[in-house]
Design an enzyme around this catalytic site. Structure first.
Site: not given
Length: 286
Positions: A134, A166, A99, A223, A199
């Site tokens: 992410k 950011k 697995r 952005d 950013e």
């Protein structure tokens, strides 16, 4: 910082510990410990294969004498009905590792497949494809490796390997100029090199970075800019900084962004929107 191999070994140990606990009782209950076996990884869906080296590492960590025969390699385009590898080892090893091998390879192959679809859209352009942070906690090592296998480029691995200012950093700090100055002063005190990316949310932000960021900032993130706004921003930047388009970019729009001449496009969906590829590990009766 640990090497890739050291991080991989840690990931495998922790994953097996999580899964096996105090024993693989399904296997222990019905398979004699001395029984040997063979299994083949069957491909049940077309895509880009990823995780072959990881699978071999998993089996060999559990049983150093395991015989791993590869029929494909990472990055190969595969079809339904194909075979990726064959492994010969203790049946206990095969069943205990099954697995974990499948979870890693199915997930990695899904990411590599989606990344490949994006990079195909970029053919003929200078723009390169970046991933993001992410990622799945404790699995980003293999998710980012899958992006590379699919033809993409890894952005920063974590919070420690560069400074990325950011929107929230900038707002908490009181503005772009203040954030850049503080970050640059901080970076100069560090023993390791920490490059700074900023950013921007408007053309005015871009102008600010261009005016005060030379020699301090290496890349400007644009952005949620439209392709038309990115073209305007690039005229302001004039090649003095690396550039990255980010925010809401997907398969239907990536080519329009690449056509602007931006250096990079980043797509979080490479990882969090990828669908696992269907694979199965089946016993071969000797």
């Amino acid at each position: 910082m640990k090497s890739f191999n050291e991080q991989l070994e840690h990931l495998i140990k922790e994953a097996l510990l999580e899964d096996v606990g105090d024993g693989d009782h399904s296997t222990l209950s019905c398979i004699p410990p001395q029984k040997r076996g063979k299994a083949v990884l069957k491909i049940k869906q077309e895509g880009i294969l990823a995780g072959m080296a990881v699978a071999e590492k998993i089996f060999r960590m559990q049983e150093p004498g395991a015989v791993f025969t590869a029929f494909q390699k990472d990055g190969d385009a595969v079809q339904n009905g194909g075979k990726a590898f064959e492994v010969e080892a203790s049946v206990h090893t095969i069943l205990t590792c099954e697995r974990l091998v499948l979870n890693c390879m199915q997930r990695m192959s899904g990411i590599a497949t989606l990344t490949h679809r994006y990079t195909e859209k970029l053919k003929g352009y200078r723009t390169r494809l970046l991933d993001t942070r992410k990622t799945t906690p404790n699995f980003r090592l293999l998710e980012k490796e899958a992006v590379k296998i699919g033809g993409g480029v890894n952005h920063r691995f974590g919070l420690y390997d560069m400074i990325m200012l950011k929107d929230n950093h900038i707002d908490y700090c009181g503005g772009i100029a203040q954030a850049v100055e503080a970050a640059y002063a901080y970076s100069q005190k560090m023993a390791k090199q920490l490059r700074i990316e900023v950013e921007t949310r408007s053309l005015e932000d871009v102008r600010t970075v261009c005016e005060m960021g030379k020699g301090k900032v290496f890349r400007i993130m644009l952005d949620n800019f439209t392709p038309a706004l990115i073209s305007e921003a690039l005229q302001i930047i004039k090649g003095e900084f690396e550039t990255e388009a980010s925010g809401g970019i997907h398969l239907d729009t990536i080519e329009a962004y690449a056509a602007t001449g931006v250096d990079y496009v980043s797509v979080g969906g490479l990882i969090h929107q990828a669908q696992s590829i269907d694979l199965s590990l089946k016993a071969v009766l000797l």
